[in-house]
Design a protein around this motif. Structure first.
Motif, PDB file in Angstrom:
ATOM      1  N   UNK A 234       0.748  -1.113  -0.100  1.00 40.44           N
ATOM      2  CA  UNK A 234       0.120   0.067   0.186  1.00 40.44           C
ATOM      3  C   UNK A 234       0.742   1.202   0.089  1.00 40.44           C
ATOM      4  N   UNK A 235       1.888   1.350  -0.444  1.00 40.82           N
ATOM      5  CA  UNK A 235       2.932   2.394  -0.443  1.00 40.82           C
ATOM      6  C   UNK A 235       3.166   2.977  -1.869  1.00 40.82           C
ATOM      7  N   UNK A 236       2.507   2.525  -2.769  1.00 37.46           N
ATOM      8  CA  UNK A 236       2.875   3.074  -4.186  1.00 37.46           C
ATOM      9  C   UNK A 236       2.584   4.523  -4.256  1.00 37.46           C
ATOM     10  N   UNK A 237       1.685   4.906  -3.558  1.00 37.81           N
ATOM     11  CA  UNK A 237       1.030   6.492  -3.458  1.00 37.81           C
ATOM     12  C   UNK A 237       2.316   7.357  -2.793  1.00 37.81           C
ATOM     13  N   UNK A 238       3.184   6.830  -2.359  1.00 34.35           N
ATOM     14  CA  UNK A 238       4.176   7.677  -1.469  1.00 34.35           C
ATOM     15  C   UNK A 238       5.396   7.687  -2.500  1.00 34.35           C
ATOM     16  N   UNK A 239       5.799   6.721  -3.333  1.00 36.78           N
ATOM     17  CA  UNK A 239       6.807   6.613  -4.004  1.00 36.78           C
ATOM     18  C   UNK A 239       6.725   7.257  -5.287  1.00 36.78           C
ATOM     19  N   UNK A 240       7.762   8.009  -5.944  1.00 45.22           N
ATOM     20  CA  UNK A 240       7.787   8.389  -7.084  1.00 45.22           C
ATOM     21  C   UNK A 240       9.060   8.076  -7.621  1.00 45.22           C
ATOM     22  N   UNK A 241       9.265   7.295  -8.691  1.00 45.38           N
ATOM     23  CA  UNK A 241      10.408   6.686  -9.383  1.00 45.38           C
ATOM     24  C   UNK A 241      10.860   7.629 -10.421  1.00 45.38           C
ATOM     25  N   UNK A 242      12.063   8.168 -10.514  1.00 42.34           N
ATOM     26  CA  UNK A 242      12.785   8.893 -11.571  1.00 42.34           C
ATOM     27  C   UNK A 242      13.657   8.012 -12.265  1.00 42.34           C
ATOM     28  N   UNK A 243      13.500   7.798 -13.660  1.00 47.11           N
ATOM     29  CA  UNK A 243      14.518   7.022 -14.524  1.00 47.11           C
ATOM     30  C   UNK A 243      15.375   7.895 -15.273  1.00 47.11           C
ATOM     31  N   UNK A 244      16.714   7.473 -15.210  1.00 49.47           N
ATOM     32  CA  UNK A 244      17.761   8.231 -16.002  1.00 49.47           C
ATOM     33  C   UNK A 244      18.922   8.554 -15.517  1.00 49.47           C
ATOM     34  N   UNK A 245      20.001   9.103 -15.791  1.00 50.22           N
ATOM     35  CA  UNK A 245      21.034   9.538 -15.289  1.00 50.22           C
ATOM     36  C   UNK A 245      20.913  10.203 -13.791  1.00 50.22           C
ATOM     37  N   UNK A 246      21.209   9.609 -12.800  1.00 50.42           N
ATOM     38  CA  UNK A 246      21.053  10.306 -11.462  1.00 50.42           C
ATOM     39  C   UNK A 246      21.486  11.719 -11.106  1.00 50.42           C
ATOM     40  N   UNK A 247      22.740  11.749 -11.549  1.00 50.89           N
ATOM     41  CA  UNK A 247      23.165  13.276 -11.568  1.00 50.89           C
ATOM     42  C   UNK A 247      22.327  14.522 -12.389  1.00 50.89           C
ATOM     43  N   UNK A 248      21.872  13.963 -13.555  1.00 54.10           N
ATOM     44  CA  UNK A 248      21.196  14.690 -14.397  1.00 54.10           C
ATOM     45  C   UNK A 248      19.777  14.856 -13.506  1.00 54.10           C
ATOM     46  N   UNK A 249      19.311  13.965 -12.951  1.00 51.03           N
ATOM     47  CA  UNK A 249      17.655  14.076 -12.392  1.00 51.03           C
ATOM     48  C   UNK A 249      17.787  14.906 -11.345  1.00 51.03           C
ATOM     49  N   UNK A 250      19.140  14.967 -10.316  1.00 56.26           N
ATOM     50  CA  UNK A 250      19.235  15.670  -9.294  1.00 56.26           C
ATOM     51  C   UNK A 250      19.487  17.392  -9.697  1.00 56.26           C
ATOM     52  N   UNK A 251      20.205  17.606 -10.680  1.00 62.03           N
ATOM     53  CA  UNK A 251      20.392  18.870 -11.339  1.00 62.03           C
ATOM     54  C   UNK A 251      18.936  19.342 -11.891  1.00 62.03           C
ATOM     55  N   UNK A 252      18.154  18.492 -12.418  1.00 60.34           N
ATOM     56  CA  UNK A 252      16.858  19.038 -12.859  1.00 60.34           C
ATOM     57  C   UNK A 252      15.930  19.505 -11.575  1.00 60.34           C
ATOM     58  N   UNK A 253      16.177  18.731 -10.521  1.00 59.10           N
ATOM     59  CA  UNK A 253      15.495  18.870  -9.262  1.00 59.10           C
ATOM     60  C   UNK A 253      15.841  20.503  -8.694  1.00 59.10           C
ATOM     61  N   UNK A 254      17.193  20.689  -8.605  1.00 60.32           N
ATOM     62  CA  UNK A 254      17.833  21.981  -8.330  1.00 60.32           C
ATOM     63  C   UNK A 254      17.142  22.985  -9.093  1.00 60.32           C
ATOM     64  N   UNK A 255      17.139  22.615 -10.367  1.00 58.27           N
ATOM     65  CA  UNK A 255      16.619  23.756 -11.601  1.00 58.27           C
ATOM     66  C   UNK A 255      15.175  23.973 -11.214  1.00 58.27           C
ATOM     67  N   UNK A 256      14.430  23.077 -10.808  1.00 61.33           N
ATOM     68  CA  UNK A 256      12.920  23.286 -10.347  1.00 61.33           C
ATOM     69  C   UNK A 256      12.748  24.006  -9.027  1.00 61.33           C
ATOM     70  N   UNK A 257      13.703  24.158  -8.325  1.00 59.99           N
ATOM     71  CA  UNK A 257      13.722  25.019  -6.945  1.00 59.99           C
ATOM     72  C   UNK A 257      13.440  24.172  -5.916  1.00 59.99           C
ATOM     73  N   UNK A 258      14.045  22.698  -5.922  1.00 64.56           N
ATOM     74  CA  UNK A 258      13.837  21.922  -4.746  1.00 64.56           C
ATOM     75  C   UNK A 258      15.146  21.943  -3.876  1.00 64.56           C
ATOM     76  N   UNK A 259      15.870  22.823  -4.143  1.00 67.70           N
ATOM     77  CA  UNK A 259      16.997  22.861  -3.122  1.00 67.70           C
ATOM     78  C   UNK A 259      16.459  23.028  -1.689  1.00 67.70           C
TER      79      UNK A 259
END
Length: 220
Positions: free
Chosen positions: A109-134
């Motif tokens: 019953x945990x699927x709703x809490x989990x968001x999977x991001x597929x791809x190069x992890x560093x790029x994913x993290x950089x995108x998060x920072x660009x989206x204002x998630x610092x």
């Protein structure tokens, strides 16, 4: 370290008997993962999954970031420890392995809490920072390709909030960190990260000789 207890198989079995609380869903996922090529070596120990869940619950975080999903054992442990409104973002290079874990997440019953991001992890993290998630996350767990550990660490420090935790797995890396003949990129990445954390005055740290080495970093 002179007074450290030598934990052989019998003592580890005792710890598991009197500490581990692994239910059937987690146990089945661990067994399924162990059947994969190198699966047993790559997945976290059951005790480590429980430790991560303990950290999530004890710190009361509501947003967790995981770098390196594999089959999602640690993902499920941490997601369960979140409050109902909590969310966990987990990153992996391939859909193949998280898809195995997804069936177990649904059963729990945990699927709703989990968001999977597929791809190069560093790029994913950089995108998060660009989206204002610092500073968005209360806890970041790093358990991905070791050669890129220093890069993941620097990005994680920007994504975790002040006072938040960065938890790094495999910081003893099968003992290879002290082997002068181990000069591969993964071992070099772990060594570089360990030295960087030791000298990093932005953080408090604690390296635990548990599992394959776990380092806890608190952003000041």
């Amino acid at each position: 370290m002179a007074n450290q207890i030598a934990a052989g198989p019998d003592l580890l079995a005792y710890v598991r008997e009197f500490s581990l609380r692994e239910d059937e869903i987690l146990r089945e996922l661990r067994r399924t993962t162990a059947e994969l090529p190198a699966g047993e070596a790559m997945q976290v120990m059951a005790e480590e999954g429980q430790f991560l869940a303990f950290l999530v619950a004890a710190t009361g975080v509501t947003n967790v970031l995981e770098i390196g999903t594999f089959t999602g054992y640690s993902t499920l442990c941490m997601a369960r420890a979140l409050p109902p409104h909590g969310r966990l973002v987990t990153c992996d290079i391939s859909e193949r392995w998280p898809e195995i874990g997804a069936a177990y997440w649904r059963r729990a019953g945990m699927s709703g809490r989990i968001d999977v991001r597929i791809g190069d992890a560093a790029k994913t993290l950089e995108d998060m920072l660009a989206d204002g998630l610092s500073g968005r996350f209360g806890l970041v767990f790093i358990d991905a390709d070791k050669a890129n550990y220093p890069r993941y660490y620097e990005l994680a420090l920007r994504l975790v909030r002040p006072g938040g935790l960065v938890v790094v797995d495999n910081t003893l890396f099968f003992g290879r960190v002290i082997d002068p003949l181990a000069v591969d990129a993964d071992t070099a990445g772990v060594r570089e990260l360990n030295a960087r954390i030791r000298d990093d005055r932005r953080v408090d740290l604690c390296m635990l000789p548990m599992a394959d080495g776990i380092t806890l970093v608190r952003r000041r």
